[in-house]
Enzyme design. Structure first.
Site, PDB file in Angstrom:
ATOM      1  CG  ASP A   1      29.363  52.687 100.511  1.00 31.83           C
ATOM      2  OD1 ASP A   1      29.214  51.531 100.947  1.00 31.83           O
ATOM      3  OD2 ASP A   1      29.826  52.919  99.383  1.00 31.83           O
TER       4      ASP A   1
HETATM    5  C1  LAN Z   1      30.299  45.433  95.992  1.00 32.94           C
HETATM    6  C2  LAN Z   1      29.055  46.088  95.563  1.00 32.94           C
HETATM    7  C3  LAN Z   1      28.748  47.382  96.224  1.00 32.94           C
HETATM    8  C4  LAN Z   1      29.973  48.138  96.658  1.00 32.94           C
HETATM    9  C5  LAN Z   1      29.697  49.613  97.008  1.00 32.94           C
HETATM   10  C6  LAN Z   1      28.579  49.801  98.021  1.00 32.94           C
HETATM   11  C7  LAN Z   1      29.275  50.353  95.740  1.00 32.94           C
HETATM   12  C8  LAN Z   1      30.995  50.227  97.499  1.00 32.94           C
HETATM   13  O1  LAN Z   1      30.853  51.607  97.724  1.00 32.94           O
HETATM   14  C9  LAN Z   1      31.562  49.466  98.674  1.00 32.94           C
HETATM   15  C10 LAN Z   1      31.880  48.043  98.278  1.00 32.94           C
HETATM   16  C11 LAN Z   1      30.660  47.268  97.727  1.00 32.94           C
HETATM   17  C12 LAN Z   1      29.786  46.864  98.884  1.00 32.94           C
HETATM   18  C13 LAN Z   1      31.077  45.983  97.016  1.00 32.94           C
HETATM   19  C14 LAN Z   1      32.285  45.250  97.466  1.00 32.94           C
HETATM   20  C15 LAN Z   1      32.769  44.099  96.567  1.00 32.94           C
HETATM   21  C16 LAN Z   1      31.627  43.305  95.976  1.00 32.94           C
HETATM   22  C17 LAN Z   1      30.820  42.729  97.107  1.00 32.94           C
HETATM   23  C18 LAN Z   1      30.777  44.292  95.152  1.00 32.94           C
HETATM   24  C19 LAN Z   1      31.542  44.968  94.020  1.00 32.94           C
HETATM   25  C20 LAN Z   1      29.795  43.364  94.505  1.00 32.94           C
HETATM   26  C21 LAN Z   1      30.605  42.101  94.190  1.00 32.94           C
HETATM   27  C22 LAN Z   1      31.948  42.204  94.944  1.00 32.94           C
HETATM   28  C23 LAN Z   1      32.392  40.821  95.448  1.00 32.94           C
HETATM   29  C24 LAN Z   1      33.717  40.921  96.146  1.00 32.94           C
HETATM   30  C25 LAN Z   1      32.448  39.876  94.259  1.00 32.94           C
HETATM   31  C26 LAN Z   1      32.974  38.514  94.561  1.00 32.94           C
HETATM   32  C27 LAN Z   1      34.383  38.431  94.205  1.00 32.94           C
HETATM   33  C28 LAN Z   1      35.351  38.191  95.079  1.00 32.94           C
HETATM   34  C29 LAN Z   1      36.720  38.638  94.763  1.00 32.94           C
HETATM   35  C30 LAN Z   1      35.124  37.508  96.360  1.00 32.94           C
END
Ligand code: LAN
Length: 747
Positions: free
Chosen positions: A475
């Site tokens: 996305d």
């Molecule tokens: C994110 C940030 C962006 C987010 C969007 C693009 C908004 C979403 O539409 C798809 C998923 C995504 C890319 C996403 C997935 C999970 C992330 C990477 C995070 C929320 C930022 C941090 C998180 C990550 C998993 C944090 C580390 C923690 C763990 C459990 C490994």
């Protein structure tokens, strides 16, 4: 800034190509120079941090990103609109003024290279990981950083002495023990009253034996827990054939990249040497005598305040087998395994310029590289340099961000919000810089080891943060593409991104569609849903595979629709097919009450807005009766949730409980999503829309900003994350749409 407390101004954000580093008293600007500079500080300055960064979490645990914003306002002139349209209608004039004020304010926060930086904190289990890496490797952070971290940790302590897993959450064992240990690593005395209180919390809740598995892992690294009390991760699993449905290459990339270095640490039983601090801590965090603990019995002990996902019977059996194997394992195979794990870790480091995919693996990879090659090795030094990319300073202190930033995502959204009406065109400089940034962030090459290490094709994609970090997201590619198309439509500046690159982005979006018609986050769903039964995390749900998500599906559908408008003949049949199954996936996901659950922001208002947007734009692809009903239900849902003041408000609990949970007061971000959604749906309840708009107008501050309210982002259902620019982007977008609609209806 006169209203800024003096010692706050000692911290400055330096940026370069989207890279963001907070520097203490920088005397020169280039990031590289700063990173190699020794720090000169006075004890008095350090002491003043606790005073100048005093923060009251009882008022609002979400900081407003005041340090960064004050700095940008002080350093940049306010970029005024080229002209201010005037209207005879005072209501309309008020609307115009508000939108322009909102954009002028937000433009001031744009970096030279064109992106919006911002606080991306929220989770409280990230900084402890990094501190453990720095402690194990004996690579302490500079004193000013350490002091600011202390300030942050204390600022987020609850009055009962505990800490949550994230800044808004109720205290948990994971949150509390991790912050406690972090503060001790940072040199806080055990006798500190705040730490005594934390110890009481820990002991009253059963002691650190009840910390969830990720905490057991971190404590084991510190030699504060016995590796025997940690369920085996069966590192050898990585050597099994990849066609097996549970092979780790099939995990959601974030789980894969966390369990990879964890498996290495487990295989190597990495452990800090016993020293005075460790021996003391062993007495501080347990209810029983450390030496008397039966570790094997603690493997599945989890404090009830922490549990989100209960261990399944299959997981228990699997653990039993894996723990058994650990007793009889072949040393030869173990060696081969750790060599493989290390080669994978090295590849991930190289592919991401040592940023790694996220904050958890960033810290654990650092530990592995230090263990394998030593503190003086080039690769470890590169890791350390990148620790700073994850640190952020706000008025609550120094925190670790949930990513190396949300650069591309925020910039793309801002472009779309501005361009919703012609008012955005009054800011050509802002748009042009935004375009340049989006151009620079499109991923245009693949690393030679991508294929070997299970990466999805990425040429033409966009990441969430920076191209350097380089993990493509479905996305984010869509938002990058939609923003670029919107920018190019204006025709007002040089078009840096050529048609071929736009087509590459579409190819990527098409390549990301799951079999169920929806779109995932980073990779296609590679493992079956039943694998979730083996989710060992206790604190997160749906982390094992990359499932389809409503909002991701909506964003991808919208981008394909935008693209099709401009290039009607490119892969016509394929795009048509993708849209039809994608939009029908969204319809299928609608809940009985007309809403959609949002997996990545709070919560139902977010996904409902996104879905309405996609379904309205893609009307032609859906059976018209079904479409009508679906949109009607969605609008009714939103209308039902409007609060008496005209706004909408959800709390983070919507995400974990998966039922709409209304906040005590309405929230501008939720209100903006609802107002965007109702307008997109062409709701005939104009009054409801007007009331929502009024709320946004009335909540705007004089300078064009909106106050920071509740936390907006989430991941894995149970952990919240800050999106500090949402409070600007979405109100601007919603008001801008209202303005556009009002002038079209006048015509
Ligand atoms: C994110 C940030 C962006 C987010 C969007 C693009 C908004 C979403 O539409 C798809 C998923 C995504 C890319 C996403 C997935 C999970 C992330 C990477 C995070 C929320 C930022 C941090 C998180 C990550 C998993 C944090 C580390 C923690 C763990 C459990 C490994």
């Amino acid at each position: 800034m006169s209203h800024q407390k003096s010692h706050q101004a000692l911290w400055q954000l330096l940026t370069k190509n989207g890279r963001q580093i907070w520097a203490y008293k920088p005397d020169s600007n280039p990031i590289e120079e700063h990173l190699s500079n020794a720090h000169n500080f006075s004890e008095q300055e350090l002491a003043s941090f606790a005073k100048d960064f005093l923060f009251d979490r009882e008022k609002n645990p979400s900081a407003s990103d005041a340090i960064f914003r004050a700095q940008m306002q002080a350093n940049n002139p306010r970029l005024e609109a080229q002209q201010k349209p005037s209207s005879k209608n005072p209501e309309e004039q008020k609307l115009i003024d508000s939108i322009i004020n909102g954009i002028e304010y937000f433009s001031q926060l744009q970096s030279d290279e064109g992106h919006w930086a911002g606080d991306y904190g929220g989770p409280l289990f990230l900084l402890p990981g990094l501190l453990i890496a720095s402690y194990l490797s004996d690579t302490p952070f500079p004193k000013p950083h350490q002091t600011m971290m202390q300030v942050y940790l204390f600022n987020h302590q609850h009055t009962d002495g505990g800490w949550g897993m994230h800044i808004e959450g109720e205290p948990t064992m994971f949150g509390t023990v991790m912050q406690y240990v972090s503060l001790r690593i940072l040199g806080v005395d055990k006798e500190d009253a705040r730490l005594s209180k934390a110890r009481t919390w820990i002991k009253e809740n059963g002691g650190a034996t009840g910390i969830p598995s990720w905490g057991k892992f971190y404590l084991s690294l510190l030699n504060l827990y016995d590796w025997d009390g940690f369920n085996s991760l069966l590192p050898e699993m990585w050597l099994l054939p990849t066609w097996l449905p549970f092979h780790p290459s099939r995990y959601w990339c974030h789980s894969r990249m966390v369990y990879l270095p964890m498996a290495y640490c487990y295989a190597e039983r990495i452990q800090a040497p016993e020293n005075e601090l460790i021996l003391a801590l062993r007495e501080e965090i347990y209810c029983e005598d450390f030496a008397s603990i039966n570790w094997k019995k603690q493997r599945n002990t989890v404090c009830e305040k922490d549990i989100y996902t209960v261990q399944s019977p299959i997981l228990k059996w699997t653990n039993l087998i894996n723990n058994g194997y650990e007793q009889i394992k072949s040393q030869w195979l173990r060696k081969k395994t750790t060599a493989y794990l290390l080669s994978y870790i090295n590849a991930e480091d190289a592919q991401t310029e040592y940023l790694d995919i996220g904050p958890v693996s960033k810290a654990i990879n650092s530990v592995c590289i230090w263990h394998a090659y030593g503190k003086k090795s080039e690769s470890f030094k590169k890791h350390v340099t990148r620790w700073y990319d994850y640190l952020w300073v706000a008025e609550d202190g120094m925190k670790m961000s949930g990513y190396n930033g949300s650069q591309l995502w925020d910039t793309a959204f801002t472009m779309r919000a501005m361009l919703e009406s012609d008012l955005g065109l009054l800011f050509p400089k802002t748009l042009e810089k935004g375009e340049q940034f989006i151009d620079a962030m499109q991923i245009q090459a693949e690393h030679e080891t991508h294929h070997e290490f299970f990466r999805h094709p990425m040429i033409g994609s966009w990441p969430f943060s920076t191209a350097e970090q380089g993990w493509p997201v479905a996305d984010c590619t869509s938002e990058g593409l939609s923003a670029t198309l919107a920018l190019q439509k204006t025709g007002i500046f040089k078009q840096n991104i050529n048609d071929e690159r736009l087509k590459q982005a579409v190819d990527i979006i098409l390549s990301y569609q799951n079999k169920d018609g929806g779109w995932p986050t980073y990779e296609l769903q590679r493992a079956p849903k039943w694998l979730e039964k083996l989710n060992p995390s206790e604190i997160f749900a749906d982390i094992m595979a990359d499932y389809s998500w409503t909002e991701c599906s909506a964003a991808c559908s919208i981008a394909l629709l935008d693209f099709q408008e401009r290039f009607p003949n490119y892969k016509k049949a394929e795009i048509k097919q993708a849209l039809s199954s994608g939009l029908n996936y969204i319809i299928k996901k609608q809940k009985q009450d007309g809403s959609w659950y949002g997996g990545w922001a709070v919560c139902f208002t977010y996904a409902t807005w996104f879905s309405i947007e996609a379904l309205m734009q893609g009307q032609a692809y859906i059976d018209s009766n079904e479409h009508k009903q679906c949109i009607q239900k969605a609008s009714d849902f939103l209308l039902n949730k409007q609060m008496t003041d005209g706004g909408w408000g959800e709390t983070y609990e919507s995400c974990a409980k998966m039922t709409y949970t209304q906040a005590d007061s309405s929230q501008v971000v939720n209100t903006a999503w609802a107002v965007l959604g109702l307008q997109a749906a062409n709701s005939d309840n104009k009054q409801a829309i007007q009331q929502g708009v009024n709320l946004l107008l009335n909540r705007q501050l004089d300078n064009g900003d909106w106050a920071q309210e509740n936390i907006s982002g989430v991941f894995n259902y149970n952990c919240m994350i800050t999106y500090s620019s949402y409070r600007n982007i979405f109100p601007i977008w919603a008001l801008n749409r209202f303005y556009k609609n009002s002038i079209t209806s006048e015509k």
